[in-house]
Scaffold this active site. Sequence first.
Site, short mmCIF file in Angstrom:
data_model
loop_
_atom_site.label_atom_id
_atom_site.label_comp_id
_atom_site.label_asym_id
_atom_site.label_seq_id
_atom_site.Cartn_x
_atom_site.Cartn_y
_atom_site.Cartn_z
N GLY A 131 44.31 40.19 43.92
CA GLY A 131 43.26 39.18 43.68
C GLY A 131 43.66 38.23 42.57
CG ASP A 180 44.34 36.25 46.11
OD1 ASP A 180 43.77 36.09 47.20
OD2 ASP A 180 43.73 36.32 45.03
CB ILE A 181 44.34 37.19 51.31
CG1 ILE A 181 42.94 37.08 50.67
CG2 ILE A 181 44.68 38.63 51.63
CD1 ILE A 181 41.82 37.49 51.60
NE ARG A 182 41.24 32.53 46.79
CZ ARG A 182 40.59 31.98 45.78
NH1 ARG A 182 40.29 30.70 45.80
NH2 ARG A 182 40.23 32.71 44.74
CE1 TYR A 190 30.96 42.61 42.59
CE2 TYR A 190 29.17 42.83 41.00
CZ TYR A 190 30.50 42.57 41.28
OH TYR A 190 31.37 42.30 40.25
CE LYS A 212 32.89 45.36 41.31
NZ LYS A 212 34.36 45.40 41.30
N1 LIG Z 1 34.01 37.17 37.22
C1 LIG Z 1 33.04 37.92 36.73
O1 LIG Z 1 32.10 37.43 36.10
C2 LIG Z 1 33.09 39.43 36.94
C3 LIG Z 1 32.14 40.22 36.28
C4 LIG Z 1 32.15 41.59 36.48
C5 LIG Z 1 33.14 42.17 37.28
N2 LIG Z 1 34.06 41.38 37.89
C6 LIG Z 1 35.05 42.04 38.76
O2 LIG Z 1 36.37 41.61 38.47
C7 LIG Z 1 37.16 41.57 39.67
C8 LIG Z 1 37.75 40.18 39.84
O3 LIG Z 1 36.70 39.24 39.84
P1 LIG Z 1 36.95 37.65 39.90
O4 LIG Z 1 35.80 37.02 39.21
O5 LIG Z 1 38.33 37.30 39.50
O6 LIG Z 1 36.74 37.43 41.49
P2 LIG Z 1 37.14 36.14 42.37
O7 LIG Z 1 36.21 36.10 43.53
O8 LIG Z 1 37.27 34.94 41.52
O9 LIG Z 1 38.59 36.55 42.89
C9 LIG Z 1 38.81 37.59 43.79
C10 LIG Z 1 40.14 37.35 44.49
O10 LIG Z 1 40.32 38.40 45.46
C11 LIG Z 1 40.94 37.82 46.58
N3 LIG Z 1 40.70 38.67 47.75
C12 LIG Z 1 39.57 38.77 48.49
N4 LIG Z 1 39.77 39.64 49.50
C13 LIG Z 1 41.03 40.11 49.38
C14 LIG Z 1 41.82 41.04 50.10
N5 LIG Z 1 41.34 41.65 51.21
N6 LIG Z 1 43.09 41.32 49.68
C15 LIG Z 1 43.58 40.68 48.59
N7 LIG Z 1 42.90 39.77 47.87
C16 LIG Z 1 41.64 39.49 48.26
C17 LIG Z 1 40.32 36.44 46.73
O11 LIG Z 1 41.16 35.58 47.48
C18 LIG Z 1 40.18 36.01 45.26
O12 LIG Z 1 41.28 35.24 44.84
C19 LIG Z 1 36.21 41.99 40.81
O13 LIG Z 1 36.34 43.38 41.02
C20 LIG Z 1 34.84 41.71 40.24
O14 LIG Z 1 33.85 42.53 40.81
C21 LIG Z 1 34.06 40.01 37.75
#
Ligand SMILES: NC(=O)c1ccc[n+]([C@@H]2O[C@H](COP(=O)([O-])OP(=O)(O)OC[C@H]3O[C@@H](n4cnc5c(N)ncnc54)[C@H](O)[C@@H]3O)[C@@H](O)[C@H]2O)c1
Length: 332
Positions: free
Chosen positions: A22, A48-50, A156, A160
């Site tokens: 990710g 990532d997948i992007r 979600y 978690k």
């Molecule tokens: N950003 C926040 O405020 C926040 C808060 C609490 C927890 N988190 C946790 O932190 C982690 C990262 O969050 P983030 O904000 O960077 O999320 P985001 O949505 O910005 O990024 C997630 C990434 O995962 C990639 N992805 C989705 N499906 C995929 C797959 N099947 N295989 C590989 N990659 C894949 C997406 O392309 C994306 O780039 C998550 O577990 C999220 O729950 C984030």
Amino acid sequence: MVRPRSAPSAVKDDVKRLLVTGAMGQIGTELTIALRRQYGADRVVASDIRLPPGNDPREHGPFEYVDCTDMRPLTDVVRRYDIGTIYHLAALLSATAEEKPHVAWDVNMGGLYRVLEVARQNRCAVFHPSSIGAFGPSTPRHGTPQDTVQRPTTMYGVTKVAGELLCDYYHRRFDLDTRGLRYPGLISHATPPGGGTTDYAVEIFRAAVQHGRYTCFLRPDTQLDMMYMPDALAAAIALMEADPARLAHRNAFNVTGFNVTPTDLAEAIRRHLPEFTIDYLVDPVRQAIADSWPASIDDRAAREEWGWQPRHDLASMTADMLVALGARVACR
Ligand SMILES: NC(=O)c1ccc[n+]([C@@H]2O[C@H](COP(=O)([O-])OP(=O)(O)OC[C@H]3O[C@@H](n4cnc5c(N)ncnc54)[C@H](O)[C@@H]3O)[C@@H](O)[C@H]2O)c1
């Protein structure tokens, strides 16, 4: 555990590399850069997948297309690069997960399960972020303790809590080094947020700099914990560097930076941009999610067990965000 370049050691683990899943997301973009600074660009594999755009800073180290729900590419990358630690960030966030609960289950649970299995087979440490979304309406709402009721009402949150339990299970059952943080809403300027309930706290800064006004999708009095991205990155790295003997908890530690409402954030921005205005158009779905989460959390366990200490408060984060976004906008 991979050690920083400044503290070289002869143990075999030191030659191992890190994998970020990710890595194109809000956290992954900046964590990849922070890890590369700390351990060396060639030792941190982004995935990532992007795909990254042509001029992306992640170019300065390896990038691999990896769908975390597929065991084969995960195993291939872990073995090919001799990965020692996986920062598993790939997930669907709260608002997106409510729109697509089936996909959220597949990615958040299916992805984590496969990452843990690959880690078990190849003896990798795993960092997996949880969230304040792992709590629910029956959780004590103010000063939410480290160990308390966790009965979330969102897909979600379900993934978690299940993820926290699964990581702890792999630690107890297979002696896997799994560690995690319950992040609050994260505020950053490098990469847009990926569909969470706290996205307003990022959007408000861009809107303030670009338009001088913002329409907020949460009520003005919605109180939530937040953290500035540099603290979130430092917390992840510090937790993975912590002495395991000191960790009574593992998955996952409450951490917070500061506590705000949309009104507080708007006032903090107005100290720098006095003309800034905010109005409200409440999104019932995201408001319901926010209302099911703690208003504030207690992060004493993280402070006591591995020395967690945030560097940014609301005022310093606001000043930093506005400078960063202002500079960016001025350069366009
Ligand atoms: N950003 C926040 O405020 C926040 C808060 C609490 C927890 N988190 C946790 O932190 C982690 C990262 O969050 P983030 O904000 O960077 O999320 P985001 O949505 O910005 O990024 C997630 C990434 O995962 C990639 N992805 C989705 N499906 C995929 C797959 N099947 N295989 C590989 N990659 C894949 C997406 O392309 C994306 O780039 C998550 O577990 C999220 O729950 C984030």
